[in-house]
Design a protein around this motif. Structure first.
Motif, mmCIF file in Angstrom:
data_model
loop_
_atom_site.group_PDB
_atom_site.id
_atom_site.type_symbol
_atom_site.label_atom_id
_atom_site.label_comp_id
_atom_site.label_asym_id
_atom_site.label_seq_id
_atom_site.Cartn_x
_atom_site.Cartn_y
_atom_site.Cartn_z
ATOM 1 N N LEU A 47 2.000 35.344 25.050
ATOM 2 C CA LEU A 47 1.385 35.923 23.962
ATOM 3 C C LEU A 47 0.243 36.159 24.204
ATOM 4 C CD1 LEU A 47 2.919 32.595 22.090
ATOM 5 C CD2 LEU A 47 4.060 34.916 22.117
ATOM 6 N N VAL A 48 -0.194 37.448 23.528
ATOM 7 C CA VAL A 48 -1.425 37.978 23.539
ATOM 8 C C VAL A 48 -1.781 38.518 22.174
ATOM 9 C CG1 VAL A 48 -2.863 39.884 24.527
ATOM 10 C CG2 VAL A 48 -1.204 38.700 26.075
ATOM 11 N N GLU A 49 -3.028 37.814 21.532
ATOM 12 C CA GLU A 49 -3.427 38.160 20.474
ATOM 13 C C GLU A 49 -4.482 39.228 20.474
ATOM 14 O OE1 GLU A 49 -2.908 33.705 20.460
ATOM 15 O OE2 GLU A 49 -3.602 35.288 21.755
ATOM 16 N N SER A 50 -4.578 40.094 19.457
ATOM 17 C CA SER A 50 -5.701 40.953 19.189
ATOM 18 C C SER A 50 -5.753 41.361 17.760
ATOM 19 C CB SER A 50 -5.225 42.413 20.115
ATOM 20 O OG SER A 50 -3.939 42.839 19.567
ATOM 21 N N LEU A 106 -8.435 42.674 8.085
ATOM 22 C CA LEU A 106 -7.958 42.964 9.396
ATOM 23 C C LEU A 106 -6.495 42.667 9.645
ATOM 24 C CD1 LEU A 106 -10.672 40.500 11.153
ATOM 25 C CD2 LEU A 106 -10.692 42.886 11.304
ATOM 26 N N ARG A 107 -6.050 43.235 10.687
ATOM 27 C CA ARG A 107 -4.670 42.929 10.884
ATOM 28 C C ARG A 107 -4.803 42.480 12.315
ATOM 29 N NH1 ARG A 107 0.691 47.158 11.641
ATOM 30 N NH2 ARG A 107 -0.567 47.919 13.569
ATOM 31 N N LEU A 108 -4.057 41.361 12.641
ATOM 32 C CA LEU A 108 -3.775 40.535 13.914
ATOM 33 C C LEU A 108 -2.501 41.043 14.279
ATOM 34 C CD1 LEU A 108 -5.255 36.998 13.396
ATOM 35 C CD2 LEU A 108 -6.485 39.255 13.705
ATOM 36 N N SER A 109 -2.536 41.205 15.705
ATOM 37 C CA SER A 109 -1.054 41.382 16.337
ATOM 38 C C SER A 109 -0.957 40.258 17.627
ATOM 39 C CB SER A 109 -1.230 42.838 17.094
ATOM 40 O OG SER A 109 -1.242 43.853 16.375
ATOM 41 N N CYS A 110 0.165 40.108 17.542
ATOM 42 C CA CYS A 110 0.704 39.224 18.793
ATOM 43 C C CYS A 110 1.825 39.683 19.415
ATOM 44 C CB CYS A 110 1.106 37.773 18.072
ATOM 45 S SG CYS A 110 2.088 36.669 19.348
ATOM 46 N N ALA A 111 1.673 40.102 20.756
ATOM 47 C CA ALA A 111 2.394 40.624 21.686
ATOM 48 C C ALA A 111 3.107 39.775 22.283
ATOM 49 C CB ALA A 111 1.634 41.874 22.382
ATOM 50 N N ALA A 112 4.341 39.512 22.633
ATOM 51 C CA ALA A 112 5.003 38.607 23.094
ATOM 52 C C ALA A 112 6.052 39.237 24.392
ATOM 53 C CB ALA A 112 6.051 37.928 22.165
ATOM 54 N N SER A 113 5.847 38.365 25.192
ATOM 55 C CA SER A 113 7.219 38.894 26.364
ATOM 56 C C SER A 113 7.777 37.576 27.233
ATOM 57 C CB SER A 113 6.352 39.563 27.333
ATOM 58 O OG SER A 113 5.266 39.163 27.995
ATOM 59 N N GLY A 114 8.873 37.710 27.947
ATOM 60 C CA GLY A 114 9.013 36.267 28.628
ATOM 61 C C GLY A 114 10.250 35.649 27.995
ATOM 62 N N CYS A 124 -1.368 32.827 18.195
ATOM 63 C CA CYS A 124 0.010 32.952 17.731
ATOM 64 C C CYS A 124 0.915 31.984 18.914
ATOM 65 C CB CYS A 124 0.602 34.084 17.776
ATOM 66 S SG CYS A 124 0.758 35.047 19.483
ATOM 67 N N ALA A 125 1.961 31.407 18.262
ATOM 68 C CA ALA A 125 2.734 30.496 19.169
ATOM 69 C C ALA A 125 3.941 30.597 18.918
ATOM 70 C CB ALA A 125 2.099 29.182 18.860
ATOM 71 N N ARG A 128 7.280 41.073 11.586
ATOM 72 C CA ARG A 128 7.602 41.065 12.667
ATOM 73 C C ARG A 128 8.241 42.211 13.178
ATOM 74 N NH1 ARG A 128 10.579 36.074 14.435
ATOM 75 N NH2 ARG A 128 10.805 37.066 16.379
ATOM 76 N N ASP A 129 8.221 43.067 14.416
ATOM 77 C CA ASP A 129 8.769 43.903 14.748
ATOM 78 C C ASP A 129 9.522 43.551 16.029
ATOM 79 O OD1 ASP A 129 7.575 47.303 16.469
ATOM 80 O OD2 ASP A 129 9.377 46.404 16.149
ATOM 81 N N ASN A 130 10.589 43.485 15.870
ATOM 82 C CA ASN A 130 11.431 42.884 16.928
ATOM 83 C C ASN A 130 11.923 43.882 18.106
ATOM 84 O OD1 ASN A 130 11.870 40.365 15.676
ATOM 85 N ND2 ASN A 130 13.847 40.857 14.603
ATOM 86 N N ALA A 131 11.640 45.140 17.748
ATOM 87 C CA ALA A 131 11.840 46.331 18.852
ATOM 88 C C ALA A 131 10.694 46.457 19.653
ATOM 89 C CB ALA A 131 12.294 47.628 18.048
ATOM 90 N N GLY A 132 9.494 46.011 18.930
ATOM 91 C CA GLY A 132 8.417 45.886 19.855
ATOM 92 C C GLY A 132 7.895 44.649 20.097
ATOM 93 N N ASN A 133 8.723 43.524 20.048
ATOM 94 C CA ASN A 133 8.076 42.289 20.300
ATOM 95 C C ASN A 133 6.760 41.839 19.946
ATOM 96 O OD1 ASN A 133 10.671 42.259 21.754
ATOM 97 N ND2 ASN A 133 9.880 41.489 23.721
ATOM 98 N N THR A 134 6.707 42.211 18.895
ATOM 99 C CA THR A 134 5.071 42.104 18.164
ATOM 100 C C THR A 134 5.191 41.470 16.570
ATOM 101 O OG1 THR A 134 4.507 43.816 19.461
ATOM 102 C CG2 THR A 134 2.903 43.144 17.681
ATOM 103 N N VAL A 135 4.437 40.461 16.686
ATOM 104 C CA VAL A 135 4.167 39.802 15.115
ATOM 105 C C VAL A 135 2.951 40.110 14.588
ATOM 106 C CG1 VAL A 135 3.900 37.689 14.093
ATOM 107 C CG2 VAL A 135 5.905 37.920 15.644
ATOM 108 N N TYR A 136 2.698 40.480 13.498
ATOM 109 C CA TYR A 136 1.415 40.783 12.832
ATOM 110 C C TYR A 136 1.014 40.076 11.596
ATOM 111 C CZ TYR A 136 2.669 45.443 15.032
ATOM 112 O OH TYR A 136 3.212 46.363 15.988
#
Length: 123
Positions: free
Chosen positions: A4-7, A18-26, A96-97, A72-80
């Motif tokens: 999980l990578v926040e930005s 602000l808009r935070l993003s959480c990019a997920a994988s695995g 994010c968790a 959440r954008d399930n296609a992009g595996n990201t939560v905002y």
């Protein structure tokens, strides 16, 4: 490996956004609720918001209701986390968790965490 990578954090004046993003994988992203948490210096980590799997039900802690929006954008595996009308008391590191419960996200219920992104709101 779950990652999980926040930005999106930064310094903003009170009233700003602000808009935070959480990019997920695995993991199978669609199957899990995602939570946003924050921790201010000297304070315990607290749940801010979460979004469920499936229909994507959402929940917010009272202090951010009406100001923050999770999606959440399930296609992009990201939560905002869209944060508007920010206040100095929103200053914290935001994490994010995954693999926990939603609604009512509690830090001890979540197994995998990002490293966080810092949000500073000046008065």
């Amino acid at each position: 490996e779950v990652q999980l990578v926040e930005s999106g954090g930064g310094l903003v004046q009170a009233g700003g956004s602000l808009r935070l993003s959480c990019a997920a994988s695995g993991f199978t992203f669609d199957d899990y609720a995602i939570g946003w948490f924050r921790q201010a210096p000297g304070k315990e980590r607290e749940g801010v918001s979460c979004i469920g799997s499936g229909d994507g039900n959402t929940d917010y802690t009272d202090s951010v209701k009406g100001r923050f929006t999770i999606s959440r954008d399930n296609a992009g595996n990201t939560v905002y986390l869209e944060m508007n009308n920010l206040k100095p008391e929103d200053t914290a590191t935001y994490y994010c968790a995954v693999n926990g419960l939603c609604p009512r996200p509690r830090p001890y219920e979540y197994d995998y965490w990002g490293r966080g992104t810092r949000v500073t709101v000046s008065s």
